[in-house]
Design an enzyme around this catalytic site. Sequence first.
Site, PDB file in Angstrom:
ATOM      1  N   HIS A  94     -77.619   5.835 -83.328  1.00  0.00           N
ATOM      2  CA  HIS A  94     -76.418   6.677 -83.390  1.00  0.00           C
ATOM      3  C   HIS A  94     -75.655   6.500 -82.098  1.00  0.00           C
ATOM      4  O   HIS A  94     -76.092   5.753 -81.203  1.00  0.00           O
ATOM      5  CB  HIS A  94     -76.777   8.138 -83.667  1.00  0.00           C
ATOM      6  CG  HIS A  94     -77.604   8.802 -82.602  1.00  0.00           C
ATOM      7  ND1 HIS A  94     -78.848   8.330 -82.217  1.00  0.00           N
ATOM      8  CD2 HIS A  94     -77.376   9.896 -81.823  1.00  0.00           C
ATOM      9  CE1 HIS A  94     -79.343   9.114 -81.278  1.00  0.00           C
ATOM     10  NE2 HIS A  94     -78.468  10.067 -81.004  1.00  0.00           N
ATOM     11  N   HIS A  96     -74.680   8.741 -79.665  1.00  0.00           N
ATOM     12  CA  HIS A  96     -74.854   9.602 -78.487  1.00  0.00           C
ATOM     13  C   HIS A  96     -74.995   8.698 -77.263  1.00  0.00           C
ATOM     14  O   HIS A  96     -75.703   7.691 -77.300  1.00  0.00           O
ATOM     15  CB  HIS A  96     -76.127  10.446 -78.636  1.00  0.00           C
ATOM     16  CG  HIS A  96     -75.868  11.849 -79.094  1.00  0.00           C
ATOM     17  ND1 HIS A  96     -76.827  12.581 -79.762  1.00  0.00           N
ATOM     18  CD2 HIS A  96     -74.789  12.667 -78.958  1.00  0.00           C
ATOM     19  CE1 HIS A  96     -76.340  13.790 -80.026  1.00  0.00           C
ATOM     20  NE2 HIS A  96     -75.109  13.858 -79.558  1.00  0.00           N
ATOM     21  N   ASP A  98     -76.650   8.689 -74.517  1.00  0.00           N
ATOM     22  CA  ASP A  98     -77.944   8.289 -73.922  1.00  0.00           C
ATOM     23  C   ASP A  98     -78.535   7.059 -74.629  1.00  0.00           C
ATOM     24  O   ASP A  98     -79.374   6.368 -74.056  1.00  0.00           O
ATOM     25  CB  ASP A  98     -78.956   9.456 -73.885  1.00  0.00           C
ATOM     26  CG  ASP A  98     -79.184  10.139 -75.219  1.00  0.00           C
ATOM     27  OD1 ASP A  98     -78.207  10.341 -75.961  1.00  0.00           O
ATOM     28  OD2 ASP A  98     -80.344  10.483 -75.518  1.00  0.00           O
ATOM     29  N   HIS A  99     -78.040   6.757 -75.828  1.00  0.00           N
ATOM     30  CA  HIS A  99     -78.559   5.610 -76.573  1.00  0.00           C
ATOM     31  C   HIS A  99     -77.731   4.333 -76.383  1.00  0.00           C
ATOM     32  O   HIS A  99     -78.119   3.271 -76.864  1.00  0.00           O
ATOM     33  CB  HIS A  99     -78.652   5.949 -78.065  1.00  0.00           C
ATOM     34  CG  HIS A  99     -79.637   7.047 -78.318  1.00  0.00           C
ATOM     35  ND1 HIS A  99     -80.847   6.843 -78.927  1.00  0.00           N
ATOM     36  CD2 HIS A  99     -79.597   8.368 -77.972  1.00  0.00           C
ATOM     37  CE1 HIS A  99     -81.513   7.983 -78.964  1.00  0.00           C
ATOM     38  NE2 HIS A  99     -80.766   8.925 -78.391  1.00  0.00           N
ATOM     39  N   HIS A 184     -79.693  14.453 -87.697  1.00  0.00           N
ATOM     40  CA  HIS A 184     -79.478  14.773 -86.276  1.00  0.00           C
ATOM     41  C   HIS A 184     -78.337  15.786 -86.154  1.00  0.00           C
ATOM     42  O   HIS A 184     -77.423  15.631 -85.345  1.00  0.00           O
ATOM     43  CB  HIS A 184     -79.182  13.465 -85.527  1.00  0.00           C
ATOM     44  CG  HIS A 184     -79.251  13.563 -84.032  1.00  0.00           C
ATOM     45  ND1 HIS A 184     -80.027  14.492 -83.371  1.00  0.00           N
ATOM     46  CD2 HIS A 184     -78.652  12.832 -83.052  1.00  0.00           C
ATOM     47  CE1 HIS A 184     -79.887  14.319 -82.066  1.00  0.00           C
ATOM     48  NE2 HIS A 184     -79.049  13.337 -81.835  1.00  0.00           N
ATOM     49  N   ASP A 207     -83.022   9.780 -83.256  1.00  0.00           N
ATOM     50  CA  ASP A 207     -82.945  11.217 -82.948  1.00  0.00           C
ATOM     51  C   ASP A 207     -82.818  11.976 -84.258  1.00  0.00           C
ATOM     52  O   ASP A 207     -81.922  11.697 -85.065  1.00  0.00           O
ATOM     53  CB  ASP A 207     -81.708  11.519 -82.094  1.00  0.00           C
ATOM     54  CG  ASP A 207     -81.910  11.134 -80.638  1.00  0.00           C
ATOM     55  OD1 ASP A 207     -82.873  10.413 -80.344  1.00  0.00           O
ATOM     56  OD2 ASP A 207     -81.094  11.569 -79.801  1.00  0.00           O
ATOM     57  N   HIS A 270     -88.633   9.457 -76.437  1.00  0.00           N
ATOM     58  CA  HIS A 270     -87.471  10.339 -76.422  1.00  0.00           C
ATOM     59  C   HIS A 270     -87.968  11.785 -76.420  1.00  0.00           C
ATOM     60  O   HIS A 270     -87.843  12.529 -77.392  1.00  0.00           O
ATOM     61  CB  HIS A 270     -86.556  10.088 -77.626  1.00  0.00           C
ATOM     62  CG  HIS A 270     -85.188  10.702 -77.489  1.00  0.00           C
ATOM     63  ND1 HIS A 270     -84.971  12.050 -77.542  1.00  0.00           N
ATOM     64  CD2 HIS A 270     -83.968  10.148 -77.299  1.00  0.00           C
ATOM     65  CE1 HIS A 270     -83.677  12.289 -77.401  1.00  0.00           C
ATOM     66  NE2 HIS A 270     -83.045  11.153 -77.243  1.00  0.00           N
TER      67      HIS A 270
HETATM   68 ZN   LIG Z   1     -78.847  12.042 -80.135  1.00  0.00          ZN
HETATM   69 ZN   LIG Z   2     -80.927  11.005 -77.698  1.00  0.00          ZN
END
Ligand SMILES: [Zn+2]
Ligand SMILES: [Zn+2]
Length: 317
Positions: A94, A96, A98-99, A184, A207, A270
Amino acid sequence: MIRSFLSTFFFLFVLLSYGQINGNKDGLQFNSTTIKVTLLGTGDPQPIMERFGPSILVQAGVEVLLFDAGRGCLQRLQQINLTYDRINALFLTHLHSDHIVGLPDLWLTGWLISKRSVPLTVFGPKGTKEMIMYLQQAFSFDINIRIEDDKAPIDGSRLSVTEIQQGTVYEKNGVKVIAFEVDHGPVKPSFGYRIEYNGHSVVLSGDTRYSENLIKYARGTDLLIHEVVIAPDTLSKSDPKYAIFAHHTSPEQVSKVFNEVKPKLAVYSHIVKLYGRNENELIKRTRANYSGLVIIGEDLMSFTIDDTVSINEWRNK
Ligand SMILES: [Zn+2]
Ligand SMILES: [Zn+2]
């Protein structure tokens, strides 16, 4: 005497060099019948040194596949001596940050250093094309100057994007990658992935909250790598961190997933810890409801899957 000393020394030198070469080649895995999974980053958005951003490497036969590109994925790849030009495809769960924050570094520095000469194929949810288009624009100054000045191969600067839906998204050299939708919260769509090779498989949750669809796609897999959030029982809906809690899976819910899926090995990656919760509590709360094998993943820990799943610790971080 001196000669025998020298020959012993030489023998030891050869032995050590051989060990070194094997160590260096560890990141590569050609024509193997096994699946090798390496956790490059097991953290969440927190900028800490112990756990880099989410990113998992899967090597199966000749295929070298990367799942998410969190902070520091390029450094972790360097640690296992795997260069950017060896990656066949990148799959995003996805969008987000942080990914994906590691992507510009992976792509641009990776291209510069490895002299990659072919585009990288990127698979991701709706929105990935637009994100990549803007990244290419944002870095156009650097891309142009690297081509002109450093003579970097032009095709290696390119990213070729496919936006995916649930189903088989990649099938090559005996390796199949199946994307499945997870839950998510408002981040739609978000995907998990099942990677199959030579009669074995690994499933990555991405996630997600507790997801029946994940259970359906993960059932019977050898290795299940699942995210988790751990929070105090007293966390109320009015708490500012409640949304984080609500978009991830609690240890009790993950135990339920593990009991349904019955993997040979379950691994946490994670790991979101709220309000000082710790990993001892995480494993205790999981084991209260699940009696199978479960461990907490660490950066650069790897797994080899054949008829059994073995865990390889990384000692030189
Ligand atoms: Zn996420
Ligand atoms: Zn994440």
